[in-house]
Design a protein around this motif. Structure first.
Motif, PDB file in Angstrom:
ATOM      1  N   GLY A 114       0.613  -0.945   0.356  1.00 55.30           N
ATOM      2  CA  GLY A 114      -0.181  -0.008   0.120  1.00 55.30           C
ATOM      3  C   GLY A 114       1.168   1.281   0.090  1.00 55.30           C
ATOM      4  O   GLY A 114       1.595   1.006   0.072  1.00 55.30           O
ATOM      5  N   VAL A 147      -6.235   5.654  -6.883  1.00 57.36           N
ATOM      6  CA  VAL A 147      -7.279   6.208  -5.708  1.00 57.36           C
ATOM      7  C   VAL A 147      -8.140   5.882  -6.115  1.00 57.36           C
ATOM      8  O   VAL A 147      -8.613   6.780  -6.027  1.00 57.36           O
ATOM      9  CB  VAL A 147      -5.549   6.658  -4.631  1.00 57.36           C
ATOM     10  CG1 VAL A 147      -6.873   6.311  -2.865  1.00 57.36           C
ATOM     11  CG2 VAL A 147      -3.982   6.069  -4.015  1.00 57.36           C
ATOM     12  N   ALA A 149     -10.451   6.564  -4.643  1.00 56.99           N
ATOM     13  CA  ALA A 149     -10.751   8.301  -2.658  1.00 56.99           C
ATOM     14  C   ALA A 149     -11.904   8.148  -1.667  1.00 56.99           C
ATOM     15  O   ALA A 149     -12.528   7.561  -0.911  1.00 56.99           O
ATOM     16  CB  ALA A 149     -10.646   9.213  -3.153  1.00 56.99           C
ATOM     17  N   MET A 152     -12.559   4.589  -0.135  1.00 68.48           N
ATOM     18  CA  MET A 152     -11.771   4.649   0.619  1.00 68.48           C
ATOM     19  C   MET A 152     -12.668   5.598   2.249  1.00 68.48           C
ATOM     20  O   MET A 152     -12.952   4.771   3.612  1.00 68.48           O
ATOM     21  CB  MET A 152     -10.702   5.241   0.747  1.00 68.48           C
ATOM     22  CG  MET A 152      -9.811   4.421   0.551  1.00 68.48           C
ATOM     23  SD  MET A 152      -7.746   5.454   0.521  1.00 68.48           S
ATOM     24  CE  MET A 152      -7.275   5.456   1.630  1.00 68.48           C
ATOM     25  N   THR A 169      -4.668  11.687   3.569  1.00 70.64           N
ATOM     26  CA  THR A 169      -4.534  10.943   3.562  1.00 70.64           C
ATOM     27  C   THR A 169      -3.947  10.197   4.429  1.00 70.64           C
ATOM     28  O   THR A 169      -2.368  10.782   4.181  1.00 70.64           O
ATOM     29  CB  THR A 169      -5.830  10.057   3.047  1.00 70.64           C
ATOM     30  OG1 THR A 169      -6.283   9.359   3.258  1.00 70.64           O
ATOM     31  CG2 THR A 169      -4.556   9.023   2.262  1.00 70.64           C
ATOM     32  N   ASN A 171      -2.304   5.853   5.201  1.00 71.17           N
ATOM     33  CA  ASN A 171      -1.693   5.078   4.514  1.00 71.17           C
ATOM     34  C   ASN A 171      -2.742   4.766   3.492  1.00 71.17           C
ATOM     35  O   ASN A 171      -4.120   4.776   4.502  1.00 71.17           O
ATOM     36  CB  ASN A 171      -1.143   4.051   5.250  1.00 71.17           C
ATOM     37  CG  ASN A 171       0.263   4.223   6.216  1.00 71.17           C
ATOM     38  OD1 ASN A 171       0.793   5.516   5.897  1.00 71.17           O
ATOM     39  ND2 ASN A 171       0.287   3.935   6.951  1.00 71.17           N
ATOM     40  N   VAL A 172      -3.020   3.862   2.307  1.00 70.42           N
ATOM     41  CA  VAL A 172      -4.111   3.869   1.623  1.00 70.42           C
ATOM     42  C   VAL A 172      -3.660   2.488   1.178  1.00 70.42           C
ATOM     43  O   VAL A 172      -2.517   1.445   1.167  1.00 70.42           O
ATOM     44  CB  VAL A 172      -3.706   4.531   0.240  1.00 70.42           C
ATOM     45  CG1 VAL A 172      -4.445   3.871  -1.039  1.00 70.42           C
ATOM     46  CG2 VAL A 172      -3.688   5.788   0.909  1.00 70.42           C
ATOM     47  N   GLU A 173      -4.431   1.127   1.752  1.00 71.31           N
ATOM     48  CA  GLU A 173      -4.612  -0.280   1.277  1.00 71.31           C
ATOM     49  C   GLU A 173      -4.677  -0.348  -0.313  1.00 71.31           C
ATOM     50  O   GLU A 173      -4.691   0.142  -0.658  1.00 71.31           O
ATOM     51  CB  GLU A 173      -5.549  -0.762   2.003  1.00 71.31           C
ATOM     52  CG  GLU A 173      -5.215  -0.345   3.646  1.00 71.31           C
ATOM     53  CD  GLU A 173      -6.927  -1.421   4.268  1.00 71.31           C
ATOM     54  OE1 GLU A 173      -7.258  -2.355   3.615  1.00 71.31           O
ATOM     55  OE2 GLU A 173      -7.272  -0.684   5.340  1.00 71.31           O
ATOM     56  N   TYR A 176      -7.374  -0.467  -2.933  1.00 68.90           N
ATOM     57  CA  TYR A 176      -8.192   1.213  -3.217  1.00 68.90           C
ATOM     58  C   TYR A 176      -7.135   1.590  -3.968  1.00 68.90           C
ATOM     59  O   TYR A 176      -7.451   2.684  -4.675  1.00 68.90           O
ATOM     60  CB  TYR A 176      -8.055   1.945  -2.253  1.00 68.90           C
ATOM     61  CG  TYR A 176      -8.724   2.097  -0.671  1.00 68.90           C
ATOM     62  CD1 TYR A 176      -9.983   1.687  -0.926  1.00 68.90           C
ATOM     63  CD2 TYR A 176      -8.307   1.749   0.382  1.00 68.90           C
ATOM     64  CE1 TYR A 176     -11.239   0.901   0.373  1.00 68.90           C
ATOM     65  CE2 TYR A 176      -9.366   0.979   1.566  1.00 68.90           C
ATOM     66  CZ  TYR A 176     -10.844   1.055   1.314  1.00 68.90           C
ATOM     67  OH  TYR A 176     -11.493   0.097   2.579  1.00 68.90           O
ATOM     68  N   ILE A 177      -6.350   0.636  -4.940  1.00 68.41           N
ATOM     69  CA  ILE A 177      -5.170   1.757  -5.581  1.00 68.41           C
ATOM     70  C   ILE A 177      -5.062   0.428  -6.772  1.00 68.41           C
ATOM     71  O   ILE A 177      -4.795  -1.118  -6.555  1.00 68.41           O
ATOM     72  CB  ILE A 177      -3.349   1.152  -4.789  1.00 68.41           C
ATOM     73  CG1 ILE A 177      -3.427   1.890  -3.836  1.00 68.41           C
ATOM     74  CG2 ILE A 177      -2.442   1.769  -5.603  1.00 68.41           C
ATOM     75  CD1 ILE A 177      -2.154   1.763  -2.864  1.00 68.41           C
TER      76      ILE A 177
END
Ligand code: HQG
Length: 180
Positions: A114, A147, A149, A152, A169, A171-173, A176-177
């Motif tokens: 992530g 992402v 968003a 999320m 934001t 961290n982005v898992e 979601y990417i």
């Protein structure tokens, strides 16, 4: 002159985002520095700066990286800090997708772990493809990641928009990417 603006702006990024101690400057808990103290301490380090130059940098900086408070006695960076400060941002509703520009060599790791904040306080995202591409190119050959968003946000993650329109934001898992 333009070169002077750029190098002074870079130096301001260093002291207002990362290392105020470099010139013995104190930032308050919201990241603000006294304008008078900043000018005095930058000059003491040999960088010629006065209120006019500071005004010009705040006004003309390509990304509006710095902002004054209402009565112009204080200045801070609008985002990008590595030191822990509270920008006092309020959560905002993001668009459906946001872009993150990164170096192609980081993509494998990002798709495994992530997006993580690294040295900064947030992961930085943009609603503009061109901006994300330029951000990615700072690190090498750019790749753009998309992402999700809105998803999320619906799942409970918070998004903030800095004063200069950078989306921030935590961290982005990986789920979601996606790659553009
Ligand atoms: C990457 C500029 C491997 C991430 C821009 C990025 C922005 C990972 C780098 C602001 C990773 C961190 C921030 C993982 C993230 N594995 N690499 N799991 N997770 N990365 O400079 O977003 O011009 O801290 O993709 O405009 O490039 O200075 O972040 O490539 O808004 O005003 O780790 O800086 O603003 O790099 O840039 P950075 P960023 P200014």
């Amino acid at each position: 002159m333009e070169k002077n603006l750029k190098s002074t702006s870079k130096f301001l990024s260093l002291v207002l985002r990362h290392k105020p101690e470099e010139i013995g400057l104190q930032l308050d808990e919201n990241g603000w520095a006294s304008v008078d103290e900043l000018i005095e301490k930058v000059n003491a380090k040999g960088n010629k700066i006065d209120i006019n130059l500071l005004n010009e940098i705040v006004e003309t900086n390509d990304k509006k990286r710095f902002a004054f408070n209402d009565d112009k006695t204080k200045i801070r960076a609008s985002q990008g800090h590595s030191i822990e400060i509270d920008l006092d941002l309020h959560p905002s509703l993001p668009p459906d997708i946001l872009y993150h520009g990164t170096a192609t060599r980081f993509v494998e790791s990002i798709l495994k772990e992530g997006l993580t904040k690294q040295q900064r306080q947030h992961v930085h995202l943009s609603d503009k493809l061109a901006t994300a591409t330029a951000v990615g190119a700072r690190h090498g050959k750019p790749t753009i990641l998309i992402v999700g968003a809105k998803q999320m946000q619906e799942d409970g993650f918070l998004f903030y928009k800095s004063e200069n329109n950078v989306w921030l934001t935590d961290n982005v898992e990986v789920k979601y990417i996606s790659k553009k």
